[in-house]
Design a protein around this motif. Structure first.
Motif, mmCIF file in Angstrom:
data_model
loop_
_atom_site.group_PDB
_atom_site.id
_atom_site.type_symbol
_atom_site.label_atom_id
_atom_site.label_comp_id
_atom_site.label_asym_id
_atom_site.label_seq_id
_atom_site.Cartn_x
_atom_site.Cartn_y
_atom_site.Cartn_z
ATOM 1 N N ASN A 128 0.789 -1.231 0.000
ATOM 2 C CA ASN A 128 0.000 0.000 0.000
ATOM 3 C C ASN A 128 0.823 1.286 0.000
ATOM 4 O O ASN A 128 0.277 2.355 -0.223
ATOM 5 N N PHE A 129 2.092 1.201 0.253
ATOM 6 C CA PHE A 129 2.911 2.393 0.453
ATOM 7 C C PHE A 129 4.088 2.399 -0.512
ATOM 8 O O PHE A 129 4.828 1.413 -0.599
ATOM 9 N N SER A 130 4.260 3.502 -1.244
ATOM 10 C CA SER A 130 5.388 3.592 -2.172
ATOM 11 C C SER A 130 6.106 4.923 -2.034
ATOM 12 O O SER A 130 5.532 5.926 -1.603
ATOM 13 N N ILE A 131 7.368 4.913 -2.429
ATOM 14 C CA ILE A 131 8.189 6.116 -2.526
ATOM 15 C C ILE A 131 8.301 6.420 -4.013
ATOM 16 O O ILE A 131 8.546 5.518 -4.818
ATOM 17 N N GLU A 132 8.118 7.696 -4.368
ATOM 18 C CA GLU A 132 8.058 8.079 -5.773
ATOM 19 C C GLU A 132 9.103 9.131 -6.106
ATOM 20 O O GLU A 132 9.371 10.022 -5.309
ATOM 21 N N ALA A 133 9.691 9.013 -7.284
ATOM 22 C CA ALA A 133 10.588 10.034 -7.821
ATOM 23 C C ALA A 133 10.109 10.362 -9.224
ATOM 24 O O ALA A 133 9.707 9.475 -9.983
ATOM 25 N N GLY A 134 10.110 11.642 -9.573
ATOM 26 C CA GLY A 134 9.639 12.042 -10.895
ATOM 27 C C GLY A 134 10.401 13.235 -11.425
ATOM 28 O O GLY A 134 11.009 13.995 -10.674
ATOM 29 N N VAL A 135 10.364 13.387 -12.737
ATOM 30 C CA VAL A 135 11.019 14.514 -13.390
ATOM 31 C C VAL A 135 10.169 14.954 -14.576
ATOM 32 O O VAL A 135 9.555 14.131 -15.252
ATOM 33 N N ALA A 136 10.095 16.261 -14.784
ATOM 34 C CA ALA A 136 9.377 16.801 -15.936
ATOM 35 C C ALA A 136 10.254 16.648 -17.173
ATOM 36 O O ALA A 136 11.460 16.832 -17.114
ATOM 37 N N VAL A 137 9.640 16.290 -18.295
ATOM 38 C CA VAL A 137 10.385 16.082 -19.538
ATOM 39 C C VAL A 137 10.003 17.126 -20.586
ATOM 40 O O VAL A 137 10.856 17.654 -21.290
ATOM 41 N N LEU A 138 8.721 17.413 -20.691
ATOM 42 C CA LEU A 138 8.229 18.328 -21.715
ATOM 43 C C LEU A 138 7.119 19.168 -21.100
ATOM 44 O O LEU A 138 6.253 18.638 -20.403
ATOM 45 N N GLY A 139 7.142 20.479 -21.326
ATOM 46 C CA GLY A 139 6.112 21.320 -20.748
ATOM 47 C C GLY A 139 5.820 22.545 -21.589
ATOM 48 O O GLY A 139 6.673 23.037 -22.325
ATOM 49 N N TYR A 140 4.583 23.023 -21.487
ATOM 50 C CA TYR A 140 4.168 24.262 -22.138
ATOM 51 C C TYR A 140 3.184 24.965 -21.221
ATOM 52 O O TYR A 140 2.300 24.323 -20.637
ATOM 53 N N SER A 141 3.327 26.273 -21.053
ATOM 54 C CA SER A 141 2.353 27.038 -20.284
ATOM 55 C C SER A 141 2.145 28.402 -20.929
ATOM 56 O O SER A 141 3.021 28.919 -21.626
ATOM 57 N N SER A 142 0.962 28.956 -20.687
ATOM 58 C CA SER A 142 0.612 30.279 -21.187
ATOM 59 C C SER A 142 -0.043 31.053 -20.051
ATOM 60 O O SER A 142 -1.020 30.600 -19.472
#
Length: 173
Positions: A128-142
């Protein structure tokens, strides 16, 4: 299939150097639901507040909503790799107070729409329990920068900034 997970962010920051002070706070819960063994969809909501003081002060508050979809490549393993596609909408309210009367003394609201693609990994400490790592690869904002004729700020980013990896915990029901 049918499992729900909860994640998110809570941050507090305060610093002072002479008369220059900053305080910030953010809370951003995130909930996901597995529609299949490999695919999860979900939503997030966030609130942030930043205040900067040096005689005059500026306060920025934001309220955001988001939706995301994830594809897990190894759902039966202790290590699960995933790709995430998301969309976020945030409304910012910025207020400028001037004790000296020389800076702004006004407020405005801006709106930002963003899209992002990211990658990550979960390590399940238990079922039930996890450790997570993440990274952004592609993004766009206005960002409309308050509208009313203001020029929009459009931002495009590509590449994994491994100095900005996010770490977190997930709880799966």
């Amino acid at each position: 299939k049918g499992d729900v997970f909860v994640s998110g962010a809570v941050t507090l920051n305060s610093s002072k150097k002479g008369d220059f002070k900053t305080n910030s706070f953010e809370i951003a819960p995130k909930v996901g639901y597995f529609v299949t063994e490999n695919i999860a969809v979900g939503a997030s909501i966030g609130f942030s507040s930043d205040k900067v003081e040096e005689g005059d002060s500026a306060t920025n508050t934001g309220l955001g909503l988001g939706a995301f979809g994830r594809y897990y490549f190894t759902p039966a393993s202790k290590f699960s790799l995933f790709a995430e596609l998301g969309i976020d909408y945030t409304s910012f309210d910025e207020e400028f107070d001037a004790e000296s009367g020389t800076v702004y003394g006004s407020s405005f609201e801006s709106k930002e729409l963003g899209f992002g693609l990211g990658a990550g990994m979960n390590y399940f400490v238990s079922s039930n329990f996890s450790i997570e790592a993440g990274v952004a690869v592609l993004g766009y904002s206005s960002n409309d920068n308050g509208g009313d004729g203001a020029e929009k700020t459009n931002t495009f980013s590509f590449g994994g900034d491994w100095r900005a990896v996010t770490f977190g915990v997930n709880y799966k029901f």
